[in-house]
Design a protein around this motif. Sequence first.
Motif, PDB file in Angstrom:
ATOM      1  N   GLY A 262       0.798  -0.950   0.144  1.00 34.70           N
ATOM      2  CA  GLY A 262      -0.113   0.222  -0.044  1.00 34.70           C
ATOM      3  C   GLY A 262       0.974   0.307  -0.050  1.00 34.70           C
ATOM      4  N   THR A 263       1.911   1.328   0.385  1.00 36.43           N
ATOM      5  CA  THR A 263       2.808   2.809   0.798  1.00 36.43           C
ATOM      6  C   THR A 263       3.932   2.711  -0.500  1.00 36.43           C
ATOM      7  N   GLY A 264       3.908   1.553  -1.351  1.00 42.11           N
ATOM      8  CA  GLY A 264       4.239   1.395  -2.594  1.00 42.11           C
ATOM      9  C   GLY A 264       3.835   2.306  -3.391  1.00 42.11           C
ATOM     10  N   CYS A 265       2.155   1.221  -3.103  1.00 42.89           N
ATOM     11  CA  CYS A 265       1.669   2.241  -4.579  1.00 42.89           C
ATOM     12  C   CYS A 265       1.249   3.662  -4.571  1.00 42.89           C
ATOM     13  N   VAL A 266       1.246   3.901  -2.656  1.00 44.25           N
ATOM     14  CA  VAL A 266       0.588   5.722  -2.989  1.00 44.25           C
ATOM     15  C   VAL A 266       1.875   6.548  -2.988  1.00 44.25           C
ATOM     16  N   VAL A 267       2.773   5.991  -2.713  1.00 46.00           N
ATOM     17  CA  VAL A 267       3.971   7.319  -2.889  1.00 46.00           C
ATOM     18  C   VAL A 267       3.914   7.474  -4.298  1.00 46.00           C
ATOM     19  N   ALA A 268       3.865   5.813  -5.535  1.00 48.45           N
ATOM     20  CA  ALA A 268       4.119   5.704  -6.860  1.00 48.45           C
ATOM     21  C   ALA A 268       3.192   6.841  -7.252  1.00 48.45           C
ATOM     22  N   PHE A 269       2.150   6.666  -6.718  1.00 45.10           N
ATOM     23  CA  PHE A 269       1.161   7.793  -7.373  1.00 45.10           C
ATOM     24  C   PHE A 269       0.835   9.145  -7.159  1.00 45.10           C
ATOM     25  N   VAL A 270       1.132   9.720  -6.381  1.00 40.73           N
ATOM     26  CA  VAL A 270       1.512  11.124  -5.818  1.00 40.73           C
ATOM     27  C   VAL A 270       2.592  11.622  -6.538  1.00 40.73           C
ATOM     28  N   VAL A 271       3.659  10.212  -6.696  1.00 40.57           N
ATOM     29  CA  VAL A 271       5.441  10.920  -7.618  1.00 40.57           C
ATOM     30  C   VAL A 271       4.811  11.140  -9.194  1.00 40.57           C
ATOM     31  N   SER A 272       3.934  10.139  -9.442  1.00 41.21           N
ATOM     32  CA  SER A 272       3.835   9.826 -10.895  1.00 41.21           C
ATOM     33  C   SER A 272       2.766  11.580 -11.593  1.00 41.21           C
ATOM     34  N   LEU A 273       2.148  12.076 -10.233  1.00 39.28           N
ATOM     35  CA  LEU A 273       1.252  12.530 -10.482  1.00 39.28           C
ATOM     36  C   LEU A 273       2.387  14.599 -11.532  1.00 39.28           C
ATOM     37  N   ALA A 274       3.753  14.336 -10.575  1.00 39.86           N
ATOM     38  CA  ALA A 274       4.758  15.303 -10.951  1.00 39.86           C
ATOM     39  C   ALA A 274       5.031  15.426 -12.355  1.00 39.86           C
ATOM     40  N   VAL A 275       5.371  14.143 -11.915  1.00 37.69           N
ATOM     41  CA  VAL A 275       6.313  13.379 -12.989  1.00 37.69           C
ATOM     42  C   VAL A 275       6.537  13.421 -14.315  1.00 37.69           C
ATOM     43  N   ILE A 276       4.983  12.877 -14.980  1.00 40.44           N
ATOM     44  CA  ILE A 276       4.242  13.177 -15.702  1.00 40.44           C
ATOM     45  C   ILE A 276       3.373  14.181 -16.802  1.00 40.44           C
ATOM     46  N   ARG A 277       3.098  15.326 -15.515  1.00 41.19           N
ATOM     47  CA  ARG A 277       3.203  16.142 -15.575  1.00 41.19           C
ATOM     48  C   ARG A 277       4.541  17.278 -16.103  1.00 41.19           C
ATOM     49  N   PHE A 278       6.116  17.168 -15.340  1.00 41.89           N
ATOM     50  CA  PHE A 278       7.345  17.433 -15.682  1.00 41.89           C
ATOM     51  C   PHE A 278       7.187  16.658 -17.313  1.00 41.89           C
ATOM     52  N   LEU A 279       7.315  15.313 -17.290  1.00 44.69           N
ATOM     53  CA  LEU A 279       7.530  15.398 -18.787  1.00 44.69           C
ATOM     54  C   LEU A 279       6.467  15.560 -19.925  1.00 44.69           C
ATOM     55  N   MET A 280       5.710  16.036 -19.748  1.00 46.52           N
ATOM     56  CA  MET A 280       4.767  16.684 -21.193  1.00 46.52           C
ATOM     57  C   MET A 280       5.434  17.903 -20.730  1.00 46.52           C
TER      58      MET A 280
END
Length: 309
Positions: A262-280
Amino acid sequence: MDLIELAKAAVFGVVEGVTEWLPISSTGHMLLLNQFLTMDVSEEFWNMFLVVIQLGAILAVCVIFFGRLNPFSRKKDRGQRRDTWALWAKTVVACLPAAVIGIPLDDWMEANLGSPFVIAAALIVYGVAFIVIETARERRAERVAAELAARPAPRHLAAPEPAALSRSELADAGARVQSLEELDWKTAIGIGLFQVLSIVPGTSRSGSTIIGGLILGCKRTVVAEFTFFLAIPVMVGASGLRLVKYLLAGNVPTTMELAVLGTGCVVAFVVSLAVIRFLMDFVRRHDFKPFGWYRIALGVAVIAWFALH
């Protein structure tokens, strides 16, 4: 609860969230990180965790692009809903090659191609590919721009001077596919075929599809978005398959292991929000060469490290 194990899971979540979307291989980074930071879990759970943690990352795509991917939105007219359904159809069809080839080879790949040297080789090979492909696109665009500039055009048809664009922007301006609406079935399936390459650890699912999209004439933002959409059925399917195999083998996760997942999934979700916006934002103004150089440097470092140790 063991806070140290939860902290380790959070670190893996950060690595997953960052590397899943950048074309630098999430699985490769996770396997390499495991060489230095090992969680106190069973081997069966670790193999399941490595894949299922991707669900956190994929949820970020669903959140960010919900409006784009929702065919039932009341804000869309009939034509826009039809385009959304067509995008979903192209996405699903493009995933079929990876499913047909990847699922039967899943166990074999896990057993035979998870070594650091295989990962390093894939990092280097596709890093070189990024640099070569981007350089070729830029040179081709510059030649076309030079030819057009040599032809006098009526003032009312004058276009922006090519010199006003950077080399990477010029390459994108000459791409055949400028929007997702222009992405035809042939190109979508072609990108899906390139996705098959990602079954080798260290290749990167996003890296293989981005390389395919660039070769097939897509603008960077188009292939980046389509790569995000391709991840939804691929990662949901892969995570579901791995979870089912884990449970059918008679494994029952402990309370601590569930907390780790659960911890891994939640952290991956939050970090992905920022990384996807950065990449675009990044690919609107830059090419993928920096990721190519990073892959090469990391691959060389991995070979040096494990050769010496």
